[in-house]
Design a protein around this motif. Structure first.
Motif, mmCIF file in Angstrom:
data_model
loop_
_atom_site.group_PDB
_atom_site.id
_atom_site.type_symbol
_atom_site.label_atom_id
_atom_site.label_comp_id
_atom_site.label_asym_id
_atom_site.label_seq_id
_atom_site.Cartn_x
_atom_site.Cartn_y
_atom_site.Cartn_z
ATOM 1 N N LEU A 144 28.397 40.217 49.566
ATOM 2 C CA LEU A 144 29.269 40.846 49.839
ATOM 3 C C LEU A 144 31.185 40.131 49.072
ATOM 4 O O LEU A 144 31.302 39.175 49.109
ATOM 5 N N SER A 145 31.620 41.429 49.110
ATOM 6 C CA SER A 145 32.704 41.210 48.808
ATOM 7 C C SER A 145 33.529 41.182 49.857
ATOM 8 O O SER A 145 33.610 42.629 50.699
ATOM 9 N N THR A 204 30.648 36.228 49.142
ATOM 10 C CA THR A 204 29.654 35.207 49.978
ATOM 11 C C THR A 204 28.472 36.257 50.045
ATOM 12 O O THR A 204 28.694 36.759 49.536
ATOM 13 N N ALA A 205 26.846 35.430 50.060
ATOM 14 C CA ALA A 205 25.692 35.823 50.161
ATOM 15 C C ALA A 205 25.495 35.750 51.540
ATOM 16 O O ALA A 205 25.639 35.227 52.199
ATOM 17 N N VAL A 223 24.679 35.814 59.432
ATOM 18 C CA VAL A 223 25.501 35.142 58.747
ATOM 19 C C VAL A 223 27.228 34.848 60.082
ATOM 20 O O VAL A 223 27.634 36.154 59.736
ATOM 21 N N SER A 224 27.345 33.408 60.143
ATOM 22 C CA SER A 224 28.827 33.517 61.372
ATOM 23 C C SER A 224 29.946 33.097 59.911
ATOM 24 O O SER A 224 29.211 32.047 59.193
ATOM 25 N N PHE A 225 31.199 33.057 59.824
ATOM 26 C CA PHE A 225 31.758 31.368 58.505
ATOM 27 C C PHE A 225 33.484 32.001 60.138
ATOM 28 O O PHE A 225 33.273 32.275 60.310
ATOM 29 N N PRO A 233 34.056 27.674 56.296
ATOM 30 C CA PRO A 233 34.954 28.802 56.671
ATOM 31 C C PRO A 233 35.362 29.439 54.954
ATOM 32 O O PRO A 233 34.940 29.375 53.870
ATOM 33 N N ILE A 234 36.191 31.346 55.342
ATOM 34 C CA ILE A 234 36.341 31.540 54.129
ATOM 35 C C ILE A 234 37.942 32.069 53.881
ATOM 36 O O ILE A 234 38.272 32.151 54.728
ATOM 37 N N LEU A 235 38.352 30.773 53.430
ATOM 38 C CA LEU A 235 39.696 31.195 53.234
ATOM 39 C C LEU A 235 39.862 32.646 52.219
ATOM 40 O O LEU A 235 39.651 32.419 51.488
#
Length: 161
Positions: free
Chosen positions: A78-79, A92-93, A100-102, A109-111
């Motif tokens: 996923l972009s 992220t995959a 999937v939680s982030f 985290p996805i910064l």
């Protein structure tokens, strides 16, 4: 006597029909999708993005993307694009048949660096994978003022030095 019986049956039928007929034409609120939290949702192909929100630091410079992504198909990459240029894209995959939680305290985290957004604003975030048509979502920006989000605020560069 028969007239009274017929009148009673007609009256009872009228009451039953009159009180239940509204459901035939009135829209049902329980069938409408809505986001029950502070975040927003979207979908692209087999991926469902749920409860997406951005928690920013005290300067509004960097943000932590908090969301859950459910994949109903094969594994995907996923972009996530949140601004302009190559530095504004994170990948992220998402494994097959999974959620999937982030961004939460328990998850990676996805910064979103250099987002420059104030709490209370909305940021356009574009989600896309493979050859699927992506989806652009207006994601709300929050800060750590609420207790439930205080541990989701990203660390600023000055705080890590």
């Amino acid at each position: 006597m028969k007239a009274r019986l017929i009148a009673s049956v007609v009256l009872a039928a009228s009451v039953v029909l009159g009180t239940s007929a509204c459901n035939l034409v009135a829209p049902q609120a329980t069938t409408k999708h809505y986001d029950a939290s502070d975040g927003v949702s979207g979908r692209t192909g087999d991926l469902k993005i749920r409860n997406a929100m951005i928690i920013v630091d005290e300067n509004g410079t960097d943000g932590n993307l908090v969301a859950s992504v459910t994949n109903g198909g094969d594994a995907q990459s996923l972009s996530i694009q949140f601004g302009e240029g190559e530095d504004a894209t994170v990948t992220t995959a998402i494994p097959e048949q999974s959620t999937v939680s982030f961004g939460t305290a328990e998850d990676d985290p996805i910064l979103l660096e250099g987002i420059h957004a104030e709490a209370g604003s909305m940021v356009e975030v574009f989600f896309q994978y493979g050859d699927e048509t992506g989806v652009e979502i207006l994601v709300p920006v929050l800060d750590g003022a609420l207790e439930e989000y205080s541990d989701l605020v990203p660390e600023t560069a000055s705080a890590t030095k």
